[in-house]
Design an enzyme around this catalytic site. Structure first.
Site, PDB file in Angstrom:
ATOM      1  N   CYS A  29      35.889 -23.065  25.117  1.00 55.88           N
ATOM      2  CA  CYS A  29      34.866 -23.697  25.969  1.00 55.88           C
ATOM      3  C   CYS A  29      35.182 -23.492  27.264  1.00 55.88           C
ATOM      4  CB  CYS A  29      33.220 -24.295  25.097  1.00 55.88           C
ATOM      5  SG  CYS A  29      33.295 -24.320  23.470  1.00 55.88           S
ATOM      6  N   HIS A  60      25.136 -21.081  26.122  1.00 57.47           N
ATOM      7  CA  HIS A  60      26.092 -21.881  26.081  1.00 57.47           C
ATOM      8  C   HIS A  60      26.843 -20.385  25.823  1.00 57.47           C
ATOM      9  CE1 HIS A  60      29.593 -23.409  25.711  1.00 57.47           C
ATOM     10  NE2 HIS A  60      29.559 -24.015  24.805  1.00 57.47           N
TER      11      HIS A  60
END
Ligand SMILES: [Zn+2]
Lengths: 421, 139
Positions: free
Chosen positions: A94, A368
């Site tokens: 991420c 996200h």
């Protein structure tokens, strides 16, 4: 190890853009990247001839698993007309595009390039929630963590139980973070959830009424967030509204050598600090109430920038889960260990608070798309520094700002500090 | 010394015999669980297998309601949540494992710091059978 990291050449951000974040079944990742690229291009106030871009650094976690598409960097370069320039995919879970940004900075600081495009892209919504959970799990240790039954929400939930035990925090502090980020996201037209928690409640009531079902009643947002039906448990103590969503999206940033910035932009943003560190799997760490790599990365970035946590006027931090934002505000030195949750409860991190955090809505409300999140954080900093953040624009001038991007459970962390002169 | 390779495969074959085994560095004495072929503390590669007691304490935990596919196949999920934990062994190293014998429906009753002991769980049939490490309350 005692060498003080310095950039050999100043590096400026002269443009930034992002696609809308959300779930877009009709779009492939390349389409989202074009959207981000076009917004970035339009943001370069003195104009950008794309032919001046010399290389691309593209953050992408796992298009292979999410879309069945590997080798993303040259494909993205092609779709924005930049073949045959070198295109490099950067993968650090991420933190992929936060690390891509750092690679772009290093490439310019070294003198190799003058103009670099940094991108971030992820298209996750093609898969079911279970398959997304499995794909994200590959960012942890598949031999020793996944067989235990851990999931990503589970890892952060475990940090939450450790944090609650050590500091006597309660899940209500986490809920405050979610409410605050939804309030900010409601003012961000690019956010996946352009709705406050109160808006979400009203929406549910309206839909129940339209279908002739009993209309659910809650006394306030907290009551709603405690409702197991409205806000189901994902991994105790984290509920649905503690977790960032499954998202599609892209972001694009234009970096140039500092001495060239005025050719591109009337009001450039200088990147004055960059830090990055790694860590082991969660079970190999001394304690779980802090992310060690974040502490180290931020110390490096502060040192390089010559600023302290108190100088930071706004920060975009990696709130993949609400507890992660609380821990981030401590790791970055904004609050003492164990005081981050108190600060959240007291509203210190709201737009009008002492230390605004995640004015974009954060990963929680903005969305996200994992490989795009680090670059998208920079888009928010860009907008706040240019005075282009619309209804969520901070009242005070933002001279110094920070981004904090985490990969996995903190096996990677990258921090950047920005200055508007 | 005739040592089995310091791999997950060897670790797993010990688990199948209900042994929790770690690697120890002959040079600096560091104990590694999961086992490793290279000591990250001193870069030494002269290691030996050693059995650990399996007693430890709870460092952190969670109750998983939205399960990954492998745990759904094992019968868990929204209707049957399960507990996973990070456990610190008395010998020092930590490990991730399922936590059994606690009340998943009442996580308030599960206390960080509580003493635990290792146990072993068999899942799957025939060729697919595999032993998993788990922990349970010590008393
Ligand atoms: Zn050693």
């Amino acid at each position: 190890m005692a060498i003080q990291p310095k950039l050999g050449r100043s590096v400026a951000l002269v443009g930034a853009g992002m696609s809308k974040f959300g779930a877009f079944p009709e779009k492939a990742s390349r389409d989202l990247f074009v959207e981000a690229f076009q917004e970035m291009r339009a943001s370069v106030s003195r104009g950008l001839d794309p032919r001046d871009i010399e290389a691309l650094y593209i953050g992408n976690y796992s298009s292979d698993l999410f879309e069945g598409q590997g080798h993303m960097a040259p494909l993205m370069a092609d779709w924005v007309g930049l073949t045959p320039r070198p295109a490099i995919r950067v993968e650090d879970a991420c933190a992929s595009s936060g690390v891509a940004l750092r690679q772009g900075i290093i490439a310019i600081a070294s003198g190799l390039y003058d103009v670099v495009l940094v991108g971030g892209i992820e298209k996750m919504s093609n898969l079911s929630t279970e398959k997304v959970t499995d794909a994200l799990s590959t960012a942890s240790d598949i031999l020793y963590e996944i067989p235990a039954g851990f999931t990503f929400p589970g890892f952060y939930a475990a940090m939450a139980t450790a944090y609650m035990d050590r500091f006597s925090a309660t899940p209500e502090a986490f809920m405050q973070v979610g409410m605050k980020n939804h309030d900010n996201g409601a003012l961000n037209p690019k956010a996946q959830f352009s709705a406050s928690i109160a808006d979400v409640m009203e929406g549910k009531q309206r839909r129940a009424q339209a279908r002739g079902l009993p209309i659910p009643q809650w006394t306030d947002e907290m009551d709603f967030l405690h409702d197991n039906r409205a806000n189901p448990m994902i991994a105790w103590p984290l509920r649905l509204f503690d977790c960032s969503p499954i998202s599609d999206g892209a972001a694009a940033l234009l970096l140039v050598g500092g001495e060239l910035a005025d050719n591109f932009c009337t009001d450039p943003v200088y990147i004055i600090g960059s830090g990055q560190a790694s860590d082991r799997s969660m079970h190999d760490r001394e304690e779980l109430t802090s992310i060690g790599a974040a502490v180290l990365a931020s110390q490096q970035a502060y040192q390089m920038a010559g600023v302290s946590p108190a100088d930071v006027k706004v920060a975009e931090v990696h709130d993949c889960f609400t507890i992660a934002e609380i821990i981030a505000t401590e790791d970055l030195g904004f609050f003492e260990p164990g005081e981050g949750f108190v600060a959240a409860e007291e509203g210190l991190t709201t737009r009008n608070g002492l230390r605004p955090v995640n004015t974009s809505g954060g990963l929680k409300a903005k969305g996200h798309p994992v490989g795009a999140s680090g670059a998208a954080q920079v888009v928010e900093i860009w907008k706040q520094m240019q005075g282009l953040a619309g209804e969520r624009q901070l009242a005070a001038d933002v001279e110094i700002a920070l981004t904090h991007n985490v990969g996995g459970t903190g096996q990677t962390c990258v921090v950047h500090i920005f200055e508007r002169r | 010394m005739n040592q089995q390779p310091f791999t997950e495969s060897t670790f797993q074959s010990y688990l199948a015999r209900h042994k929790l085994m770690a690697s120890r560095c002959s040079a600096c004495g560091a104990l590694h669980l999961p086992p490793r072929p290279l000591c990250p503390d001193c870069f030494g590669d002269d290691l030996h297998w050693t059995e650990v007691s399996g007693s430890g304490k709870l460092l952190a935990f969670t109750v998983i309601h939205i399960a990954p596919t492998a745990m759904i196949e094992a019968g868990y999920g929204r209707d049957k949540p399960y507990v996973v934990a990070v456990v610190v062994l008395d010998e020092g190293p930590g490990i991730s494992a399922q936590l059994l014998g606690v009340d998943a429906a009442n996580p308030q009753t599960i206390a960080v710091g509580m003493p635990l002991r290792a146990t072993f769980v068999e899942r799957g049939e025939g060729e697919g059978q595999r032993t998993f490490l788990a922990f349970q309350p010590a008393d």
